[in-house]
Design an enzyme around this catalytic site. Structure first.
Site, PDB file in Angstrom:
ATOM      1  N   CYS A 198     -38.004  41.721   9.927  1.00  0.00           N
ATOM      2  CA  CYS A 198     -39.241  41.905  10.401  1.00  0.00           C
ATOM      3  C   CYS A 198     -39.480  40.860  11.264  1.00  0.00           C
ATOM      4  O   CYS A 198     -39.508  39.619  10.851  1.00  0.00           O
ATOM      5  CB  CYS A 198     -40.186  42.051   9.363  1.00  0.00           C
ATOM      6  SG  CYS A 198     -41.962  42.034   9.880  1.00  0.00           S
ATOM      7  N   GLU A 215     -45.342  51.771  10.836  1.00  0.00           N
ATOM      8  CA  GLU A 215     -43.817  51.378  10.279  1.00  0.00           C
ATOM      9  C   GLU A 215     -43.548  52.321   9.337  1.00  0.00           C
ATOM     10  O   GLU A 215     -44.262  52.701   8.233  1.00  0.00           O
ATOM     11  CB  GLU A 215     -44.187  50.036   9.883  1.00  0.00           C
ATOM     12  CG  GLU A 215     -44.528  49.048  10.878  1.00  0.00           C
ATOM     13  CD  GLU A 215     -44.164  47.560  10.076  1.00  0.00           C
ATOM     14  OE1 GLU A 215     -43.194  47.261   9.918  1.00  0.00           O
ATOM     15  OE2 GLU A 215     -45.047  46.725  10.415  1.00  0.00           O
ATOM     16  N   CYS A 226     -46.562  44.593  14.370  1.00  0.00           N
ATOM     17  CA  CYS A 226     -45.196  44.553  14.066  1.00  0.00           C
ATOM     18  C   CYS A 226     -44.273  43.831  15.065  1.00  0.00           C
ATOM     19  O   CYS A 226     -44.360  44.107  16.492  1.00  0.00           O
ATOM     20  CB  CYS A 226     -44.585  45.840  14.156  1.00  0.00           C
ATOM     21  SG  CYS A 226     -42.585  46.403  14.033  1.00  0.00           S
TER      22      CYS A 226
END
Length: 328
Positions: free
Chosen positions: A108, A256, A265
């Site tokens: 991430c 997501e 994100c």
């Protein structure tokens, strides 16, 4: 005459037993442009982090709440981390990232920055030089950089190699998928982008259309990606010159996989910039400001690699009562 036994004072009642200590888990909370995470310092790899615990911790009403859970662990304690150490001995720390639904994710982009800030907060990195982090998408290198507005440091991450899974044909056509989004009248063409994890990016006509999209439901992507995908809705905002460098601007919302719509994100911001850059053609800029509901990040394309820079903050720490958490 009263006997000694009769005159003795009555025995005091036994003291109540001390309540048994309830098991707790010490956690921290952090976010990068409001993409928020529950953070765990498990440097010795002692914690069993299963899907049920992740879901409970990430629950926004009955737990701590977050878009995911990040465990900071010494790379040697995980098979994936130990494998990376063989090629990159400096990658001593590993980001074990889980989506809010408990599923394991590759990495991430916002989370890497928050992990770097967490390592700094915990005294595991002094903020100088680079922090080399192992992830399931490979090694990521983080450095502290000045924020554009001077308000505190940002963290810049070398996100590694990027690609268009559809290859030259997708680049030339500008699309290799179709996405149907609740609130939008028709399905739209979209472009697949890989930034260590899968993304599908579609362009919308204007900000009103972006605001009208309903991301409480997962978009339908065709063909169906085998491992799922994050879906970014973007509106290009044009280009402008800053200190002699041309920069592009994009407004983005994201759904997501395993989470739902989030305020930001990091890998999605990279994918959005890369897709708009591909659509714009060979004269498109390499630097992009990507505006998300939670703030702004900066994406810089360096050939076949991409960098992401933005803020990261630690906002709280707490002891979680695991008994109460499990009872929910």
């Amino acid at each position: 005459m009263t006997s000694p036994a009769a005159s003795a004072a009555p025995a005091a009642p036994a003291a109540p037993a001390a309540p048994a200590a309830r098991p707790t888990l010490h956690v921290w909370k952090g976010h990068g442009t409001q993409n928020d995470f529950v953070l765990l310092d498990d440097r010795d790899g002692a914690l069993t982090l299963d899907a049920a615990l992740v879901r409970a911790l990430a629950d926004r009403r009955a737990g701590v709440g977050g878009d995911g859970v990040i465990r900071l662990v010494a790379s040697e304690h995980l098979p994936e981390g130990a494998a990376l150490l063989a090629d990159e001995p400096a990658a001593g720390w590993f980001m074990d990232y889980r989506n809010a639904d408990g599923s394991v994710a590759e990495m991430c982009g916002n989370g890497v920055r928050v992990l770097a800030r967490f390592a700094e907060h915990r005294g595991l990195w002094d903020g100088r030089g680079e922090l080399v982090v192992g992830t399931r998408a490979g090694v990521r290198r983080v450095v502290r950089v000045p924020a554009p507005d001077g308000a505190g440091p940002w963290y810049s991450v070398d996100m590694g190699a990027w690609s268009l899974p559809g290859g030259d044909r997708a680049r030339e056509a500008g699309q290799d998928a179709e996405v149907a989004v609740t609130g939008l009248a028709v399905a739209r063409p979209a472009l697949s982008v890989d930034v260590g994890n899968p993304h599908t990016v579609l362009a919308l006509a204007d900000l009103d259309e972006l605001a009208g999209a309903d991301l409480t439901h997962a978009p339908d992507v065709s063909p169906v990606p085998p491992d799922g995908t994050n879906v970014e809705l973007v509106v290009p905002l044009g280009e402008s010159a800053h200190d002699g460098v041309t920069e592009g601007e994009v407004r983005m919302r994201v759904h997501e996989r395993g989470v739902g719509e989030t305020r930001s994100c990091g890998t999605g911001a990279c994918a959005a910039a890369l897709a708009v850059r591909a659509w714009a053609g060979p004269t498109a800029p390499d630097v992009w400001s990507v505006h998300v509901p939670g703030g702004t990040v900066r994406v810089r394309v360096r050939g076949e690699r991409v960098e992401l820079a933005g803020p990261a903050v630690i906002v709280a720490e707490a002891d979680v009562d695991l008994t109460a958490l499990a009872a929910v």
